[in-house]
Design an enzyme around this catalytic site. Structure first.
Site, PDB file in Angstrom:
ATOM      1  N   LYS A   1      54.035   2.313  -3.630  1.00  0.00           N
ATOM      2  CA  LYS A   1      53.500   1.367  -4.745  1.00  0.00           C
ATOM      3  C   LYS A   1      54.410   0.140  -4.694  1.00  0.00           C
ATOM      4  CE  LYS A   1      54.723   4.483  -7.975  1.00  0.00           C
ATOM      5  NZ  LYS A   1      55.399   5.477  -7.099  1.00  0.00           N
TER       6      LYS A   1
ATOM      7  N   ARG B   1      53.053   6.830 -16.674  1.00  0.00           N
ATOM      8  CA  ARG B   1      53.264   7.872 -15.993  1.00  0.00           C
ATOM      9  C   ARG B   1      52.839   9.288 -16.729  1.00  0.00           C
ATOM     10  NH1 ARG B   1      57.672   5.523 -12.553  1.00  0.00           N
ATOM     11  NH2 ARG B   1      58.425   7.139 -11.271  1.00  0.00           N
TER      12      ARG B   1
ATOM     13  N   ARG C   1      64.358   5.127   2.640  1.00  0.00           N
ATOM     14  CA  ARG C   1      64.420   3.930   1.974  1.00  0.00           C
ATOM     15  C   ARG C   1      65.944   3.190   1.468  1.00  0.00           C
ATOM     16  NH1 ARG C   1      61.063   3.676  -3.584  1.00  0.00           N
ATOM     17  NH2 ARG C   1      62.234   5.466  -3.940  1.00  0.00           N
TER      18      ARG C   1
HETATM   19  P1  AP5 Z   1      60.391   4.271  -9.939  1.00  0.00           P
HETATM   20  O1  AP5 Z   1      61.282   3.417  -9.332  1.00  0.00           O
HETATM   21  O2  AP5 Z   1      59.193   3.793 -10.232  1.00  0.00           O
HETATM   22  O3  AP5 Z   1      60.386   5.285  -8.786  1.00  0.00           O
HETATM   23  P2  AP5 Z   1      58.938   6.062  -8.181  1.00  0.00           P
HETATM   24  O4  AP5 Z   1      57.974   6.147  -9.236  1.00  0.00           O
HETATM   25  O5  AP5 Z   1      59.379   7.381  -7.937  1.00  0.00           O
HETATM   26  O6  AP5 Z   1      58.479   5.376  -6.845  1.00  0.00           O
HETATM   27  P3  AP5 Z   1      59.268   4.836  -5.831  1.00  0.00           P
HETATM   28  O7  AP5 Z   1      60.125   3.692  -6.307  1.00  0.00           O
HETATM   29  O8  AP5 Z   1      60.065   6.226  -5.431  1.00  0.00           O
HETATM   30  O9  AP5 Z   1      58.192   4.764  -4.781  1.00  0.00           O
HETATM   31  P4  AP5 Z   1      57.308   3.701  -4.354  1.00  0.00           P
HETATM   32  O10 AP5 Z   1      55.949   4.401  -4.504  1.00  0.00           O
HETATM   33  O11 AP5 Z   1      57.534   2.447  -5.197  1.00  0.00           O
HETATM   34  O12 AP5 Z   1      57.645   3.405  -2.778  1.00  0.00           O
HETATM   35  P5  AP5 Z   1      58.074   2.145  -2.135  1.00  0.00           P
HETATM   36  O13 AP5 Z   1      57.027   1.115  -1.860  1.00  0.00           O
HETATM   37  O14 AP5 Z   1      59.575   1.845  -2.555  1.00  0.00           O
HETATM   38  O15 AP5 Z   1      61.360   5.176 -11.056  1.00  0.00           O
HETATM   39  C1  AP5 Z   1      62.574   5.619 -10.886  1.00  0.00           C
HETATM   40  C2  AP5 Z   1      62.930   6.479 -12.233  1.00  0.00           C
HETATM   41  O16 AP5 Z   1      62.790   5.623 -13.298  1.00  0.00           O
HETATM   42  C3  AP5 Z   1      62.105   7.585 -12.683  1.00  0.00           C
HETATM   43  O17 AP5 Z   1      62.426   8.875 -11.685  1.00  0.00           O
HETATM   44  C4  AP5 Z   1      62.144   7.691 -14.130  1.00  0.00           C
HETATM   45  O18 AP5 Z   1      63.492   8.325 -14.385  1.00  0.00           O
HETATM   46  C5  AP5 Z   1      62.273   6.214 -14.664  1.00  0.00           C
HETATM   47  N1  AP5 Z   1      60.831   5.668 -14.821  1.00  0.00           N
HETATM   48  C6  AP5 Z   1      60.453   4.435 -14.326  1.00  0.00           C
HETATM   49  N2  AP5 Z   1      59.304   4.236 -14.963  1.00  0.00           N
HETATM   50  C7  AP5 Z   1      58.987   5.322 -15.811  1.00  0.00           C
HETATM   51  C8  AP5 Z   1      58.111   5.596 -16.826  1.00  0.00           C
HETATM   52  N3  AP5 Z   1      56.979   4.566 -16.886  1.00  0.00           N
HETATM   53  N4  AP5 Z   1      58.560   6.431 -17.639  1.00  0.00           N
HETATM   54  C9  AP5 Z   1      59.480   7.064 -17.651  1.00  0.00           C
HETATM   55  N5  AP5 Z   1      60.384   6.948 -16.700  1.00  0.00           N
HETATM   56  C10 AP5 Z   1      60.254   6.137 -15.669  1.00  0.00           C
HETATM   57  O19 AP5 Z   1      58.292   2.796  -0.540  1.00  0.00           O
HETATM   58  C11 AP5 Z   1      59.150   3.966  -0.371  1.00  0.00           C
HETATM   59  C12 AP5 Z   1      59.601   3.788   1.089  1.00  0.00           C
HETATM   60  O20 AP5 Z   1      58.585   3.879   2.167  1.00  0.00           O
HETATM   61  C13 AP5 Z   1      60.263   2.575   1.361  1.00  0.00           C
HETATM   62  O21 AP5 Z   1      61.269   2.726   2.408  1.00  0.00           O
HETATM   63  C14 AP5 Z   1      59.131   1.833   2.194  1.00  0.00           C
HETATM   64  O22 AP5 Z   1      59.790   0.703   3.133  1.00  0.00           O
HETATM   65  C15 AP5 Z   1      58.422   2.889   2.917  1.00  0.00           C
HETATM   66  N6  AP5 Z   1      56.968   2.608   2.850  1.00  0.00           N
HETATM   67  C16 AP5 Z   1      56.257   2.230   1.644  1.00  0.00           C
HETATM   68  N7  AP5 Z   1      54.813   1.999   2.016  1.00  0.00           N
HETATM   69  C17 AP5 Z   1      54.674   2.549   3.383  1.00  0.00           C
HETATM   70  C18 AP5 Z   1      53.696   2.777   4.242  1.00  0.00           C
HETATM   71  N8  AP5 Z   1      52.517   2.727   3.986  1.00  0.00           N
HETATM   72  N9  AP5 Z   1      53.991   3.294   5.590  1.00  0.00           N
HETATM   73  C19 AP5 Z   1      55.243   3.620   5.868  1.00  0.00           C
HETATM   74  N10 AP5 Z   1      56.291   3.228   5.105  1.00  0.00           N
HETATM   75  C20 AP5 Z   1      56.059   2.895   3.746  1.00  0.00           C
END
Ligand code: AP5
Length: 218
Positions: A13, A88, A127
């Site tokens: 995302k 969420r 990551r």
């Molecule tokens: P948050 O930071 O929002 O974490 P998440 O939703 O768990 O999502 P991520 O940031 O882990 O993943 P992403 O989908 O953005 O992946 P990314 O692009 O970084 O939330 C963290 C915490 O905050 C929650 O647990 C909660 O406690 C709190 N919180 C936040 N919002 C909340 C809400 N609305 N309500 C309640 N609590 C909340 O990519 C991941 C990795 O994969 C990177 O290394 C990237 O380089 C790699 N990558 C990305 N895309 C690809 C691809 N297509 N192919 C290969 N590698 C890729």
């Protein structure tokens, strides 16, 4: 355009939001980034959010919704935005809809990045994030030119505490409980578009742009 990005932790995302934000010239608003910044600054919100985030649990709806509503009222978000990590829960989706409704606007599309568990684990464990500009890297998929150093601002990279084995499992468990209710909320509104989060970064980006063009959103 007003977009929400849905999908499990590690779906990509944040990665897609960065490039879409540049392409569409609208801000990328990540509740995770805002909360991590609040924790670093030790603000009141940060102190309340920290214990939930460390455990991989959701921060209470009222705290997160307040953050989002305040952020969406800023000038740069008036013409559009990309929400990443919010809503969420169904309750958050309803609050967002009500807050936007008061301004006579609504979400145009919810982009759902459906992603397999094996992809999620491989992505989260590799990551790395820039401690200053939040740029996202991956040790294998998108490594920085110099190990541990951000290509964009030369600051140090770090691994999120919740990207370690225990919290990853907890985050997935928490995510799985509410995924259906949020996806169904936008399906019922008729604005859900599903994509495979397992595609590589460029392939997924191309699919998103093609979908926008097909629907005359671009
Ligand atoms: P948050 O930071 O929002 O974490 P998440 O939703 O768990 O999502 P991520 O940031 O882990 O993943 P992403 O989908 O953005 O992946 P990314 O692009 O970084 O939330 C963290 C915490 O905050 C929650 O647990 C909660 O406690 C709190 N919180 C936040 N919002 C909340 C809400 N609305 N309500 C309640 N609590 C909340 O990519 C991941 C990795 O994969 C990177 O290394 C990237 O380089 C790699 N990558 C990305 N895309 C690809 C691809 N297509 N192919 C290969 N590698 C890729």
């Amino acid at each position: 355009m007003r977009l929400v990005l849905l999908g499990p932790p590690g779906a990509g995302k944040g990665t897609q939001a960065v490039v879409l934000s540049e392409k569409l010239k609208i801000p990328h608003i990540s509740t995770g980034d805002i909360l991590r910044e609040a924790v670093r600054a030790s603000s009141d919100i940060g102190k309340k959010a920290k214990s939930y985030m460390d455990k991989g649990e959701l921060v209470p709806d009222n705290i997160v919704t307040q953050i989002v509503v305040e952020r969406l009222a800023k000038d740069d978000a008036l013409k559009g935005f990309i929400l990443d990590g919010y809503p969420r829960t169904k309750s958050q989706a309803e609050s967002l809809s009500s807050a936007l409704g008061l301004r006579g606007i609504k979400i145009d599309r919810a982009l759902y990045l459906k992603t397999s568990v094996s992809t999620i684990i491989a992505r989260l464990s590799g990551r790395r994030i820039c401690s200053k500009c939040n740029a996202i890297y991956h040790t294998k998929n998108s490594p920085p030119k110099k190990a541990g150093v951000c290509d964009k601002c030369a600051s140090g990279l770090y691994q999120r505490d919740d990207d370690k084995e225990g919290p990853i499992e907890k985050r997935l468990e928490v995510y799985n409980k509410t995924e259906g209710e949020v996806v169904n909320f936008y399906k019922d509104e008729g604005i859900l578009k599903e994509f495979s989060g397992d595609m590589d970064v460029q392939e997924l980006y191309r699919s998103l742009i093609i979908a926008f063009k097909e629907e005359a959103l671009l």
